[in-house]
Design an enzyme around this catalytic site. Structure first.
Site, mmCIF file in Angstrom:
data_model
loop_
_atom_site.group_PDB
_atom_site.id
_atom_site.type_symbol
_atom_site.label_atom_id
_atom_site.label_comp_id
_atom_site.label_asym_id
_atom_site.label_seq_id
_atom_site.Cartn_x
_atom_site.Cartn_y
_atom_site.Cartn_z
ATOM 1 N N SER A 243 0.874 -1.176 0.000
ATOM 2 C CA SER A 243 0.000 0.000 0.000
ATOM 3 C C SER A 243 0.908 1.222 0.000
ATOM 4 O O SER A 243 2.091 1.128 0.338
ATOM 5 C CB SER A 243 -0.854 -0.027 1.272
ATOM 6 O OG SER A 243 -1.223 1.278 1.683
ATOM 7 N N TYR B 15 -2.894 -0.554 10.063
ATOM 8 C CA TYR B 15 -2.829 -0.928 8.645
ATOM 9 C C TYR B 15 -1.470 -0.556 8.060
ATOM 10 O O TYR B 15 -0.819 -1.364 7.381
ATOM 11 C CB TYR B 15 -3.963 -0.207 7.908
ATOM 12 C CG TYR B 15 -4.035 -0.478 6.431
ATOM 13 C CD1 TYR B 15 -4.616 -1.643 5.959
ATOM 14 C CD2 TYR B 15 -3.542 0.444 5.507
ATOM 15 C CE1 TYR B 15 -4.702 -1.889 4.598
ATOM 16 C CE2 TYR B 15 -3.635 0.204 4.150
ATOM 17 C CZ TYR B 15 -4.216 -0.962 3.692
ATOM 18 O OH TYR B 15 -4.294 -1.198 2.347
HETATM 19 P P1 NDP Z 1 -11.726 -5.936 -0.721
HETATM 20 O O1 NDP Z 1 -12.353 -5.780 0.613
HETATM 21 O O2 NDP Z 1 -12.531 -5.616 -1.949
HETATM 22 O O3 NDP Z 1 -11.153 -7.430 -0.868
HETATM 23 C C1 NDP Z 1 -10.525 -8.096 0.193
HETATM 24 C C2 NDP Z 1 -10.386 -9.570 -0.167
HETATM 25 O O4 NDP Z 1 -9.662 -10.251 0.866
HETATM 26 C C3 NDP Z 1 -11.729 -10.288 -0.284
HETATM 27 O O5 NDP Z 1 -11.607 -11.275 -1.280
HETATM 28 C C4 NDP Z 1 -11.883 -10.924 1.088
HETATM 29 O O6 NDP Z 1 -12.794 -11.996 1.054
HETATM 30 C C5 NDP Z 1 -10.435 -11.351 1.342
HETATM 31 N N1 NDP Z 1 -10.080 -11.563 2.745
HETATM 32 C C6 NDP Z 1 -10.232 -10.714 3.782
HETATM 33 N N2 NDP Z 1 -9.799 -11.291 4.916
HETATM 34 C C7 NDP Z 1 -9.356 -12.534 4.575
HETATM 35 C C8 NDP Z 1 -8.802 -13.620 5.320
HETATM 36 N N3 NDP Z 1 -8.633 -13.560 6.640
HETATM 37 N N4 NDP Z 1 -8.442 -14.735 4.651
HETATM 38 C C9 NDP Z 1 -8.623 -14.824 3.320
HETATM 39 N N5 NDP Z 1 -9.156 -13.839 2.572
HETATM 40 C C10 NDP Z 1 -9.524 -12.716 3.197
HETATM 41 O O7 NDP Z 1 -10.420 -5.047 -0.662
HETATM 42 P P2 NDP Z 1 -9.377 -4.493 -1.765
HETATM 43 O O8 NDP Z 1 -9.495 -5.213 -3.040
HETATM 44 O O9 NDP Z 1 -9.422 -3.014 -1.757
HETATM 45 O O10 NDP Z 1 -8.013 -4.872 -1.031
HETATM 46 C C11 NDP Z 1 -7.221 -5.954 -1.409
HETATM 47 C C12 NDP Z 1 -5.807 -5.703 -0.934
HETATM 48 O O11 NDP Z 1 -5.291 -4.526 -1.563
HETATM 49 C C13 NDP Z 1 -5.694 -5.462 0.571
HETATM 50 O O12 NDP Z 1 -4.502 -6.079 1.036
HETATM 51 C C14 NDP Z 1 -5.562 -3.962 0.661
HETATM 52 O O13 NDP Z 1 -4.871 -3.601 1.812
HETATM 53 C C15 NDP Z 1 -4.780 -3.661 -0.586
HETATM 54 N N6 NDP Z 1 -4.854 -2.286 -1.046
HETATM 55 C C16 NDP Z 1 -6.021 -1.682 -1.425
HETATM 56 C C17 NDP Z 1 -5.997 -0.382 -1.886
HETATM 57 C C18 NDP Z 1 -7.216 0.309 -2.347
HETATM 58 O O14 NDP Z 1 -7.104 1.509 -2.670
HETATM 59 N N7 NDP Z 1 -8.372 -0.349 -2.400
HETATM 60 C C19 NDP Z 1 -4.776 0.387 -1.985
HETATM 61 C C20 NDP Z 1 -3.618 -0.322 -1.555
HETATM 62 C C21 NDP Z 1 -3.682 -1.607 -1.116
HETATM 63 P P3 NDP Z 1 -13.523 -12.521 2.421
HETATM 64 O O15 NDP Z 1 -13.934 -11.290 3.189
HETATM 65 O O16 NDP Z 1 -14.670 -13.348 1.951
HETATM 66 O O17 NDP Z 1 -12.487 -13.328 3.138
#
Ligand code: NDP
Length: 258
Positions: free
Chosen positions: A146, A159
């Site tokens: 990030s 975070y």
């Molecule tokens: P979303 O909330 O859209 O997606 C998160 C995903 O992670 C889902 O598939 C969720 O599915 C899964 N997940 C969450 N907890 C767990 C767990 N314990 N085990 C397995 N899977 C898990 O978020 P984003 O797409 O925005 O984020 C994805 C990544 O990108 C994160 O690491 C975030 O920090 C990073 N990021 C995002 C940015 C942004 O601007 N959006 C910028 C920089 C980084 P489920 O809940 O069903 O498990």
């Protein structure tokens, strides 16, 4: 037909956190580049839907849930994928959680839960899949960092600490596994609107500040990470390891934008 070194045909990619937002876009993108893709996460319906999307793109998939806070579930995932596909070449660690709150008020349990998913979860998946990749003498691991891996972001200290640690872990594993054929890199997305942060960005001062600080003056789309991920997942990245690849519309390059 694209460049052969960027072709992922016959490769198997596991995308943890691949059922929503960035991870789902990367799962689709890796499948479009030729890979068989296993998108996973905790919620079964989302896993089934994401896996069906991969199949609709003409690639093989598997619908199995996984929770990165539970090492046994990560091990079961590796087992199932190996039973079906023999081996795994590509791992994307995209599971993440965030909470905004003044650091003085963050309950210790919430701090720990964020570390548990973002940092320890990434470590678990790297160890389980990394061990297998080392045995196979080939692997491409892509961790998702990030902007907060690199700079402070207001009131998201847990975070940010977790994501700075993910960047550090990426470099540590890269050098440990450098002679094993396993490349470990991180993608650093700029600001992309997804389920994770929609409430933090929509109509907020924070959202406006991010736009002001982004030279391209817009949020990114998850699909705009696909090219960078396909590169890092491919044979063309054979001499690239321990790198943090920033895809952010220019934020990290910029000082004053007007
Ligand atoms: P979303 O909330 O859209 O997606 C998160 C995903 O992670 C889902 O598939 C969720 O599915 C899964 N997940 C969450 N907890 C767990 C767990 N314990 N085990 C397995 N899977 C898990 O978020 P984003 O797409 O925005 O984020 C994805 C990544 O990108 C994160 O690491 C975030 O920090 C990073 N990021 C995002 C940015 C942004 O601007 N959006 C910028 C920089 C980084 P489920 O809940 O069903 O498990």
């Amino acid at each position: 037909m694209g460049h052969p070194l960027l072709d992922l045909t016959n490769k198997t990619a596991v995308v943890i956190g691949g059922t929503s937002g960035i991870g789902l876009a990367l799962a689709r993108g890796l499948a479009q580049a030729g890979a068989n893709v296993i998108p996973t996460g905790r919620r079964k319906e989302l896993v089934q839907a994401a896996s069906a999307e991969v199949a609709a793109l003409g690639r093989r998939s598997l619908a199995q849930t996984c929770d990165v806070t539970d090492v046994a579930s990560v091990e079961r995932l590796l087992q199932s994928v190996c039973t079906e596909f023999n081996s795994v070449q590509i791992l994307v660690n995209c599971a993440g959680r965030i909470m905004r709150m003044p650091t003085l008020e963050v309950p210790e349990a919430e701090w720990n839960a964020i570390m548990e998913t973002n940092l320890n979860g990434t470590l678990r998946a790297c160890r389980v899949f990394g061990r297998h990749m080392i045995e196979e003498r080939y692997g491409r691991i892509i961790n998702i960092g990030s902007l907060s891996s690199l700079v402070g972001l207001y009131e998201v200290a847990a975070y940010a600490a977790s994501k700075a640690a993910v960047a550090s872990l990426t470099k540590s594993l890269a050098i440990e596994w450098a002679t094993s054929g396993v490349c470990v890199n991180a993608l650093i997305p700029g600001v992309l609107r997804t389920d994770l942060n929609a409430a933090l960005l929509d109509g907020t001062e924070r959202g406006r500040e991010f736009l002001m600080r982004t030279p391209m003056h817009r949020f990114g789309k998850p699909e705009e990470l696909v090219g960078a991920a396909v590169f890092l997942a491919s044979d063309s990245a054979s001499f690239v390891t321990g790198h943090l690849l920033v895809v952010d519309g220019g934020i990290m390059a910029s000082g004053v934008n007007q």
